[in-house]
Design an enzyme around this catalytic site. Structure first.
Site, PDB file in Angstrom:
ATOM      1  N   GLN A  65     -44.438 108.391   5.651  1.00  0.00           N
ATOM      2  CA  GLN A  65     -45.954 108.179   5.825  1.00  0.00           C
ATOM      3  C   GLN A  65     -46.229 106.894   5.714  1.00  0.00           C
ATOM      4  O   GLN A  65     -45.117 106.157   4.954  1.00  0.00           O
ATOM      5  CB  GLN A  65     -46.838 109.209   4.843  1.00  0.00           C
ATOM      6  CG  GLN A  65     -46.659 110.709   5.254  1.00  0.00           C
ATOM      7  CD  GLN A  65     -47.497 111.604   4.615  1.00  0.00           C
ATOM      8  OE1 GLN A  65     -48.528 111.315   4.246  1.00  0.00           O
ATOM      9  NE2 GLN A  65     -47.011 113.027   4.321  1.00  0.00           N
ATOM     10  N   ASP A  93     -41.774 118.890  -3.093  1.00  0.00           N
ATOM     11  CA  ASP A  93     -40.961 118.003  -2.226  1.00  0.00           C
ATOM     12  C   ASP A  93     -40.120 117.025  -3.136  1.00  0.00           C
ATOM     13  O   ASP A  93     -39.864 116.100  -2.813  1.00  0.00           O
ATOM     14  CB  ASP A  93     -42.181 117.103  -1.666  1.00  0.00           C
ATOM     15  CG  ASP A  93     -41.441 116.333  -0.485  1.00  0.00           C
ATOM     16  OD1 ASP A  93     -40.631 116.574   0.125  1.00  0.00           O
ATOM     17  OD2 ASP A  93     -41.899 115.027  -0.388  1.00  0.00           O
ATOM     18  N   ALA A  97     -49.006 101.365  -7.448  1.00  0.00           N
ATOM     19  CA  ALA A  97     -47.649 101.494  -8.236  1.00  0.00           C
ATOM     20  C   ALA A  97     -46.955 100.281  -8.594  1.00  0.00           C
ATOM     21  O   ALA A  97     -46.472  99.759  -7.360  1.00  0.00           O
ATOM     22  CB  ALA A  97     -46.807 102.519  -7.605  1.00  0.00           C
ATOM     23  N   ALA A  98     -46.699  99.813  -9.871  1.00  0.00           N
ATOM     24  CA  ALA A  98     -45.829  98.855 -10.120  1.00  0.00           C
ATOM     25  C   ALA A  98     -44.488  98.953  -9.505  1.00  0.00           C
ATOM     26  O   ALA A  98     -43.877 100.086  -9.574  1.00  0.00           O
ATOM     27  CB  ALA A  98     -45.655  98.546 -11.440  1.00  0.00           C
ATOM     28  N   LEU A  99     -44.040  97.751  -8.613  1.00  0.00           N
ATOM     29  CA  LEU A  99     -42.824  98.166  -7.911  1.00  0.00           C
ATOM     30  C   LEU A  99     -41.653  97.902  -9.264  1.00  0.00           C
ATOM     31  O   LEU A  99     -41.708  97.246 -10.210  1.00  0.00           O
ATOM     32  CB  LEU A  99     -42.467  97.062  -6.913  1.00  0.00           C
ATOM     33  CG  LEU A  99     -43.220  97.477  -5.682  1.00  0.00           C
ATOM     34  CD1 LEU A  99     -42.509  96.547  -4.630  1.00  0.00           C
ATOM     35  CD2 LEU A  99     -42.867  98.963  -5.296  1.00  0.00           C
ATOM     36  N   GLU A 125     -33.563 109.248  -8.627  1.00  0.00           N
ATOM     37  CA  GLU A 125     -32.845 108.149  -8.643  1.00  0.00           C
ATOM     38  C   GLU A 125     -32.413 107.698 -10.242  1.00  0.00           C
ATOM     39  O   GLU A 125     -33.324 108.071 -11.007  1.00  0.00           O
ATOM     40  CB  GLU A 125     -33.505 106.774  -8.220  1.00  0.00           C
ATOM     41  CG  GLU A 125     -33.637 106.959  -6.431  1.00  0.00           C
ATOM     42  CD  GLU A 125     -34.381 105.746  -5.710  1.00  0.00           C
ATOM     43  OE1 GLU A 125     -34.386 104.675  -6.310  1.00  0.00           O
ATOM     44  OE2 GLU A 125     -34.972 106.095  -4.773  1.00  0.00           O
TER      45      GLU A 125
END
Length: 404
Positions: A110, A299, A230-232, A304
């Site tokens: 998306q 989902d 969102a902070a990367l 990670e």
């Protein structure tokens, strides 16, 4: 404040092991100045073995932007500390910093955008796709559900209340589609998808495999659109991450079941398979399962970790947009790892028991945490009440395991 009282509780003050140099994601000399690589890449490099003190009397570290301090603070045991003084500033930056660039994030099912700020910080923007009180239709498969911006915001705060601290900070934000996306994007594919609707609203739909068409366009009022920022995490070229397929991944097929749904002794297999055959990896996965059950997220196909820390580290709880879609029903199959393995961290179990008591109560804590977000109210009341009901079911599941 129930939240302040919670974070003072002894269960929320269990010290983490001592953090040595090898336990830090980045080894940084706080006296070193950093500047952006002149090649135009987003890589920060040491500009000098700088003077130990700047003319102002501050160290070079004091001058780092908040997002860089967040990256530098990541270690083997936590994404950010419990009493993190940076958190309020980082959330405020996500909500208010000027956006200088907006491009579509490649991959994913998306539409998501990468927003860049003047201080080179970046955020992942997920736009609003449905209103707070819309529930996911009962005939929708989990893999074709909308990703909800408010679920990303609520997931971050819930993860922190559970003391996992494995979701990067997220803030809500009201974005001007014209000035902050259309007029500044360098993404030609994205630029081609803007149009003015018959109602006079600015809309766009981007390119992706689900919900990227004129029928599913994202429209402003007339150009104001809610979303989550969102902070990367640090760029993968600087801090490699490893993606792991969840053993309890669903089949993503309309009629086929996964092996764990057919084999009640499935956990015995998992326990013999690396990396679940040693350390706390399986227990960390069960923590993630509990988070997902509380917010109704079916989902979770992958998770990670930071490669540098090997198997002995926390799991990153990324991509939570399919949580908080239904409050009127619970999905017991999400708890399969807990029920089949009958294992849980003692600290997690004690905290869950605490969150079920009247002085704290999970719904009250999350309501208080979300009240400070720019898009408050983030969740409608039935979703908050569903949390208490689901927490009760998690404790019952653990009770059955203890009885066995």
């Amino acid at each position: 404040s129930k939240l302040a009282a919670l974070f003072k509780h002894p269960l929320y003050n269990i010290p983490i092991p001592e953090v040595t140099e090898k336990d830090k994601l980045f080894i940084v000399n706080p006296m070193e100045k950093f500047s952006l690589h002149s090649s135009g890449s987003d890589e920060w490099v040491s500009s000098s073995k700088a003077e130990t003190l700047l003319p102002t009397g501050k160290t070079a570290y004091d001058t780092y932007p908040t997002w860089l301090k967040f990256h530098v603070g990541i270690n083997r045991y936590e994404l950010y500390p419990r009493q993190d003084p940076l958190l309020p500033t980082l959330l405020r930056d996500l909500a208010t910093q000027r956006i200088v660039s907006s491009v579509q994030k490649s991959g994913g099912t998306q539409l998501k955008l990468i927003m860049t700020f003047p201080n080179y910080g970046q955020a992942l923007f997920k736009p609003m796709k449905q209103t707070r009180d819309q529930e996911t239709p009962i005939d929708f498969f989990y893999f074709s559900d909308f990703e909800r911006h408010n679920a990303e915001i609520a997931a971050f705060h819930l993860d922190r209340i559970l003391d996992f601290r494995r979701i990067p900070p997220v803030s809500g934000r009201l974005v001007n589609i014209t000035k902050e996306i259309r007029d500044i994007t360098t993404d030609k594919k994205l630029a081609k998808t803007f149009f003015i609707s018959p109602a006079g609203n600015v809309c766009f739909y981007g390119e992706c495999s689900y919900y990227c068409s004129t029928e599913h366009a994202l429209c402003g009022k007339p150009d104001r659109l809610e979303g989550s920022m969102a902070a990367l995490l640090p760029d993968k070229t600087l801090a490699k991450r490893r993606s792991w397929r969840s053993p309890w991944r669903r089949s993503y097929h309309k009629s086929k079941k996964a092996e764990w749904e057919l084999n009640p002794n499935y956990c015995a297999q998992v326990r013999e398979t690396p990396p679940y055959d040693r350390g706390h990896r399986l227990l960390d996965l069960i923590d993630m399962t509990i988070l997902d059950f509380l917010m109704g997220n079916m989902d979770r196909h992958h998770y990670e970790t930071f490669e540098k820390f090997g198997n002995d580290t926390f799991l990153l709880h990324l991509d939570n947009g399919r949580g908080f879609g239904t409050h009127s029903r619970d999905e017991p199959s999400i708890l399969a790892p807990l029920q089949q393995c009958c294992s849980i961290k003692k600290s997690t179990y004690l905290r869950l028991q605490l969150l079920a008591t009247r002085p704290y109560r999970l719904s009250d804590l999350l309501r208080e945490a979300l009240a400070t977000d720019p898009l408050a109210p983030v969740l409608v009341e039935p979703h908050l009440q569903a949390l208490d009901r689901r927490l009760g079911k998690v404790l019952v599941a653990v009770g059955h395991c203890l009885a066995r």
